[in-house]
Design a protein around this motif. Structure first.
Motif, short mmCIF file in Angstrom:
data_model
loop_
_atom_site.label_atom_id
_atom_site.label_comp_id
_atom_site.label_asym_id
_atom_site.label_seq_id
_atom_site.Cartn_x
_atom_site.Cartn_y
_atom_site.Cartn_z
N ALA A 39 2.79 7.78 4.06
CA ALA A 39 4.11 8.13 4.61
C ALA A 39 4.37 7.34 5.88
O ALA A 39 5.47 6.79 6.08
N CYS A 40 3.37 7.28 6.75
CA CYS A 40 3.51 6.49 7.99
C CYS A 40 3.63 5.00 7.67
O CYS A 40 4.44 4.29 8.27
N ALA A 41 2.83 4.53 6.70
CA ALA A 41 2.85 3.12 6.33
C ALA A 41 4.20 2.73 5.74
O ALA A 41 4.77 1.68 6.10
N ALA A 42 4.72 3.56 4.84
CA ALA A 42 6.00 3.26 4.20
C ALA A 42 7.13 3.28 5.23
O ALA A 42 8.07 2.48 5.14
N THR A 43 7.05 4.19 6.20
CA THR A 43 8.07 4.25 7.25
C THR A 43 8.02 2.99 8.10
O THR A 43 9.06 2.43 8.47
#
Length: 1303
Positions: free
Chosen positions: A929-933
């Motif tokens: 989730a953090c990476a995709a953001t």
């Protein structure tokens, strides 16, 4: 395997049956005609612009586009949605379509004859006539059934299958149903129907009452019945073979799968248009445009392409989620239905913990699979299209990219096989741990009384250690897969640019960034391949487990139970030379040579020693034990009272009525006896002999003094009926029966009971005892109910649950490492492409240097990915260990008041599905989730840096996106939480039903319980449905905003003077912009996924901080090592309540039990003393013989003897016996009482018993009434005391004993 309910005939609604061939043909023909008109019009537009650089004149172009749109909408509406519209307008519309088609057809024929040319438009105009005729037939013939055969309501809903739903009528159901049921096409495509719920969630905190009911098509009942009908069709088509459950599920949902697949394909095609538009943009920027306003057309085309991509992907995801929910519902229903019919042999193979796992974990995993299904082929299609585009950009160098992709897939194959094996082993380990956890939680009171919490906690921790071994293996393989596929775009770039260098293929901004854009569009689907593989493997393993369970052997009680005998109307039970065996193919049946006939009104008692087969005989009559010899028939309804009490979570009234209609007078009478009865004799006289006078009664009892009242007594031994006769005839003719009666006489007449003089009449009656000691006013207790509604977090908890998770065992450290690695990876990618954009057209930079620097940055980035993957696995394992350890400690240290007020299903749902999500899903989802953001913001950042003017659009858009996301989370968080709490209801009802399956079957209440299960499944499915719908609602709106940003950036590049941007940076900006939609989708999707998963951390945390009991050890108060030396128990003003807000159950009791008072060779000796040696020696494995769940393969009496043996082996100073011999015959009880007197001569023995002879052997007797100490003294003194409660009970017992003797 799964049989259709026989109690009622249910019709399948028309929406679940196949659409008619006429409707299908009309939809396909007219849909194709409309699409071809549209495509033809767009092609003419493109040709005009290319050749004449103008769209004028517009007449023919507009006509084609109008014809296409009209024919597509009218054709599909009349063909497929005519049942939702009034009959007359539909028919008028079809007539107008025919008139129009005839006119066009005639004009086209004239044009062809006059011009002697047949054009594409003439062919289309000619084909429109048969299409219109099909529409006419569809309007008049296709919907005739709507007038009579099936009833619909105003919303197009079919009436509930049984005429009502949850006790509400049709109007109530329609009023509460989800707006999705009545939504039109536009509303469904835009998710507009969800607006009212989202608005309500913004205004207030959503609760279970706010959840709309599911549309009829999505209810568990409809899903299960359509599955059942298709399964029966397969059985009829091929009776010799077992139908495939997987094939049946696919057949039931093939239309939805096909439609969602169409949207998936449409999404891939619109996505692939992006790099082609980018290439055209770079050519325009370099002054090589095809026509004057090409830049504007490309910008508008880009916007519409992205909007169409968004619409198609949202429908793809929504529809596959819907399919998954339906499959999960029908599997949950099928598993529940199956467990109600499971044979004894199958029940030993599938424990209650495993069955719970099938519903909470396996059905959940299978339900997730349809969402990922289309990615198994769309990724391949996308790669093929990408390779074609790449070939156009870099030529033969594409083959280098293809080789890398093939090698990546080949390298993954052995990893996938390993992961499959590890996943299967993980599920087995999870089953074992859940089985042990379930047994410990169910019997927590026993564990606490024995102080065995530490031992059983260690057992569960050891099983969890095995689970960690396989969990680590699964997660590491997942990490390696992730590294392999995340690094594959870098490797593909290296191979392709390297090939370009060696093949002397020139690199320019147009081909380089067409390549980069194409690669960026496929890299997210490629990176999702490990997730797809993992989901496929999990679903495959889960499906195999569920299918194995559904194929398990079933009971055939229908062969035993009949409604009524045709000739002998009063015949109740008939067994002729019956043989019954719990085990299949057993050499010696459990019951042998059983011949029995019982008529209505007959009273039959069954007696015998422990393990003689008494309970098995009743089970055989209930149809629970397979009949291997002779015949058995049982007529009429059965009421069954089991040896161990089984009650459900709910009210006392619900447990007493048990599905019966309320008869207030009869209900009050039942309570009056049931509540006030204090002796077995009153129950026997008032119920067995009076209330059930006209019924056939079989009573298994060890109380010999009741036997004279029965018409017949069955004496059982070693699985056979030794004798069956009246009490006196049996007493005169059977030595075994004489021994049984004499043992009773010895216990009843021996000891201090003989000191009571029975000559004074019949003693004090039961009524007098009630009046003197029980008479009191029943008051409504203060305080709320015992079983409370399940707690859940409310409102926005912010980062609290994330911090709770990351605070575990250095979680923040590993999370920080993972995020830092990904940040550097993103920076590396931006640096790579910036280097390429700045130098691709620079003649001073050689191709070798250009490619070498590009590859060096890429290789460094891949090493960061490997470190990130390992950090995520370490984070997950360490956090799981910490959370589970705290949860287990909290549960084992929780007071009994927690277990009294918490249904088992709530706890099991946390230690099964919630823990599984925390183990497998939370760590990767959190980091992704953090990476995709980061990826999404990097895309937006690059776009803004290159074309800073776009900030005027992007800043308001970002603000709107944040507001929109906050608006969404107001409802979404509550939907996720309600989904979690309602999931516990399903698990709890399942656990209760497994425990009470015999009682449910005996009362023939299977359909009622199944109906409640269906209702609970729907109650859980509704928040889940609206939760994933809300997810798509949000993403579609955010994608439209991102398409606006991208189109604005493209427009900036067109409007600004030529030369403002180099072609390299235009290519870089647009390549990042094209993937903005997808990166935003992955960002929001991962955020929503982790927001859903983190609810499991919240739920675990709720049970990690239960108020604890006092510490196990208080160092400063530790007694000497030889404590207790005497066994003295001193009680002073003891007041006890079950929980803080409940009334006192013990009210100030003070007394003292003086020390010594009574209130593997070694193991064999204990077994001998407990009368179990012979029973164990008969078993093939001796002391290693199996004890299955709940000890159900041993009789109840034998189980009590095992518990007594455990106490004997422990050699404690204080022995507490709570009805320890209630299920044991008098002869065995006599021997055991002597054993206790001998073995515990120097111990304090505290006995709770109803058998007066057992109590008479004690030094002191303590009598309690209404929670208060009434008297405490020696038995002889109490019997001599006037008005003594104990004395009156003894006299009443003695009176009953002599009354039985006189018979």
């Amino acid at each position: 395997m799964i049989q259709k309910p026989s109690s009622k005939t249910v019709g399948i609604p028309a929406r679940f049956q196949s659409r008619s061939a006429l409707q299908k043909a009309s939809a396909i023909v007219n849909g194709c005609i409309g699409l071809v008109y549209l495509c033809f019009g767009i092609w003419i537009l493109e040709e005009k612009l290319r050749k004449t650089q103008t769209v004028l004149p517009l007449n023919w172009l507009l006509l084609l586009l109008f014809q296409g749109c009209t024919w597509l909408s009218v054709g599909l509406t009349v063909s497929l949605r005519g049942n939702l519209l009034p009959k007359i307008p539909i028919r008028l519309l079809s007539i107008l379509a025919v008139i129009y088609a005839v006119a066009v057809f005639v004009l086209s024929i004239f044009a062809a004859v006059l011009n002697k040319v047949v054009t594409t438009k003439i062919v289309l105009d000619a084909l429109s006539l048969p299409g219109a005729i099909l529409l006419l037939f569809c309007a008049y013939k296709g919907y005739e059934y709507e007038d009579g055969v099936h009833n619909t309501n105003g919303s197009g809903l079919y009436d509930p299958l049984n005429g009502e739903t949850n006790g509400s009528n049709k109007d109530d159901y329609t009023a509460q149903v989800t707006p999705f049921a009545a939504a039109g096409c536009l509303s469904k495509f835009s998710f507009w129907w969800l607006n009212p719920l989202m608005k309500k969630g913004r205004e207030k905190t959503l609760t279970e009452d706010d959840m709309p009911k599911l549309r009829e098509a999505e209810t568990a009942e409809s899903c299960y019945l359509s599955f059942l009908e298709e399964l029966n069709k397969q059985k009829q088509a091929n009776p010799s073979s077992q139908p495939s459950i997987l094939k049946t599920i696919i057949i039931c949902h093939w239309r939805e799968i096909f439609v969602s697949g169409f949207f998936a394909l449409l999404k891939i095609l619109t996505l692939s248009a992006g790099p082609l538009i980018l290439n055209a943009f770079i050519l325009v920027a370099e002054g090589k445009g095809s026509f004057k306003y090409e830049g504007y057309v490309l910008a508008i085309s880009l916007f519409f392409a992205k909007c169409l991509e968004s619409l198609s992907q949202r429908q793809w995801y929504f529809r596959t989620r819907l399919i998954g929910m339906q499959i999960r519902s029908l599997l949950t229903a099928a598993i529940y239905k199956k467990q109600l019919k499971l044979s004894n042999a199958a029940r030993q193979m599938h424990s209650s913990g495993e069955i719970t796992n099938y519903v909470t974990v396996d059905a959940y995993r299978i339900g997730e699979f349809p969402f990922w299904f289309h990615q198994t082929w769309t990724t391949s299609v996308q790669l093929c299209i990408a390779l074609v585009i790449l070939f156009g950009a870099v030529g033969l160098a594409t083959f280098a990219a293809l080789v890398v992709i093939i090698l990546t897939v080949l390298c993954n194959a052995p990893l996938a096989k390993l992961q499959h094996r590890f996943q299967r082993n993980l599920m087995v380990a999870q089953d074992e741990r859940l089985k042990a956890s379930s047994e410990a939680l169910i019997n927590m009171k026993v564990l606490k009384l024995y102080a065995w919490e530490s031992h059983f906690k260690n057992v569960i921790e050891n099983l969890r250690a095995v689970e960690y071994k396989w969990l680590s293996a699964v997660q590491l393989r997942k990490a390696y897969n992730g590294f392999l596929f995340w690094s594959s775009p870098v490797l593909v770039s290296a191979a392709t640019f390297g090939a370009c260098y060696f093949l002397n293929i020139p690199l320019h901004a147009s081909n380089v960034f067409t390549f980069v854009a194409t690669l960026r569009l496929v890299q997210d689907p490629i990176r999702a391949i490990p997730d797809v593989i993992g989901i496929v493997i999990q679903a495959k393993v889960a499906f195999a487990r569920v299918v194995k369970f559904l194929d398990a052997p079933e009971l055939h009680s229908a062969n035993v139970r009949k409604k009524r005998h045709m000739e002998n109307a009063d015949l109740a039970i008939s067994i002729n030379s019956g043989g019954f065996s719990w085990e299949e193919n057993a050499s010696k049946p459990t019951l042998r040579n059983i011949t029995l006939e019982v008529r209505m009104g007959g009273k039959v008692a069954v007696c015998g020693e422990v393990g003689s087969g008494k309970s098995t005989l009743l089970a055989a009559i209930l149809g629970e034990v397979p009949n291997v010899q002779g015949s058995i028939q049982v007529f009429g309804k059965i009421a069954y009272v089991s040896q161990t009490a089984w009650i459900q979570t709910g009210t006392i009234q619900e447990n007493i009525l048990f599905g019966s209609a309320m008869d207030r007078q009869r209900y009050e009478e039942t309570l009056e006896s049931a509540v006030d009865a204090h002796t077995a004799s009153s129950l026997f006289n008032e119920y067995v002999m009076e209330a059930l006078a006209a019924k056939a009664v079989l009573l298994v009892t060890h109380q010999v003094d009741f036997l004279p009242a029965f018409d017949s007594v069955l004496l059982m031994s070693d699985g056979e009926i030794l004798r069956a006769d009246s009490y006196h005839d049996l007493l005169a003719s059977s030595k075994e029966f004489q021994d049984l009666v004499n043992a009773h006489k010895e216990t009843a007449g021996g000891g201090r009971v003989a000191e009571v003089n029975p000559s004074k009449g019949h003693g004090t009656s039961t009524t007098e005892i009630k009046k003197s000691h029980v008479e009191k006013e029943f008051k409504e207790p203060k305080g709320d109910q015992l079983i409370k509604q399940e707690e859940r977090e409310r409102g926005d908890t912010g980062l609290k649950p994330y911090i709770q998770y990351l605070n575990q065992n250095k979680g923040f450290l590993f999370f920080s490492v993972a995020i830092l690695c990904h940040f550097l990876f993103v920076a590396g990618q931006v640096a790579q492409n910036s280097w390429m954009a700045a130098n691709v057209d620079d003649p001073n930079v050689s191709s070798l240097k250009l490619i070498s620097v590009y590859l060096a940055i890429g290789i460094f980035s891949t090493l960061l990915l490997l470190l990130r993957s390992l950090a995520v696995v370490t984070l997950g394992i360490r956090s799981s260990k910490s959370l589970f350890s705290q949860l287990l400690n909290s549960l084992f240290r929780a007071p009994m008041s927690f277990y009294d007020s918490t249904p088992l299903g709530r706890i099991l749902s946390r230690v099964s599905v919630d823990l599984s999500i925390v183990d497998l899903d939370v760590p990767f989802s959190l980091v992704f989730a953090c990476a995709a953001t980061m990826n999404a913001y990097s895309n937006l950042g690059v776009l803004a840096v290159v074309t800073w003017q776009v900030l005027f659009v992007s800043v308001p858009v970002i603000y709107a996106a944040i507001r929109l996301q906050n608006y969404y989370f107001s409802s979404a968080k509550e939907l996720m939480r309600i989904n979690g709490t309602t999931k516990s209801l399903v698990a709890n009802h399942l656990a209760e039903s497994i425990a009470g399956a015999i009682t449910i079957r005996a009362f023939e209440e299977e359909e009622r319980f199944f109906a409640k299960n269906l209702d609970l499944i729907d109650t859980n499915a509704s928040p889940f449905f609206h939760s994933f719908s809300a997810n798509e609602w949000l993403i579609q709106r955010l994608e439209t905003l991102s398409a606006t940003v991208l189109a604005s950036a493209a427009l900036c590049m067109v409007l600004l003077p030529p030369g403002t941007f180099s072609s390299g940076f235009i290519g870089m900006a647009l390549s990042y912009g094209l993937s903005l939609n997808m990166s935003l989708v992955f960002s929001i999707q991962n955020q929503c996924t982790i927001a859903n998963y983190i609810i499991s951390v919240e739920r675990l945390n709720q049970y990690m901080h239960i108020p604890s009991e006092a510490p196990e050890v208080i160092e400063e108060s530790r007694p000497p090592s030889n404590w207790p030396t005497v066994g003295k128990v001193d009680i002073r003003d003891l007041q006890i309540r079950y929980r803080p807000d409940s009334p006192l159950v013990l009210r100030g009791i003070s007394c003292t039990f003086q020390g010594g008072h009574k209130i593997d060779q070694e193991i064999w000796e204990v077994l001998d003393k407990c009368q179990l040696r012979e029973a164990v020696q008969e078993k093939e494995n001796g002391l290693d013989s199996l004890v299955v769940e709940d000890g159900s393969n041993w009789s109840m009496g034998q189980r009590q003897l095992f518990c007594l043996g455990r106490a004997l082996l422990r050699r404690s100073r204080v022995l507490v016996l709570d009805e320890a011999t209630a299920s044991i015959d008098n002869a065995t009880d006599l021997i055991l009482q002597k054993t206790i007197r001998t073995e515990f001569a120097d111990c304090t023995v505290i006995t709770v018993a109803h058998r007066i002879p057992t109590v008479m052997d004690c030094t002191m007797v303590l009598a309690i009434s209404d929670g208060k100490l009434v008297e405490y003294d020696e038995p002889t003194k109490l019997m001599e005391r006037e008005g003594s409660l104990f004395g009156q009970l003894v006299k009443e017992y003695w009176s009953h004993y002599h009354s039985a003797e006189s018979h």
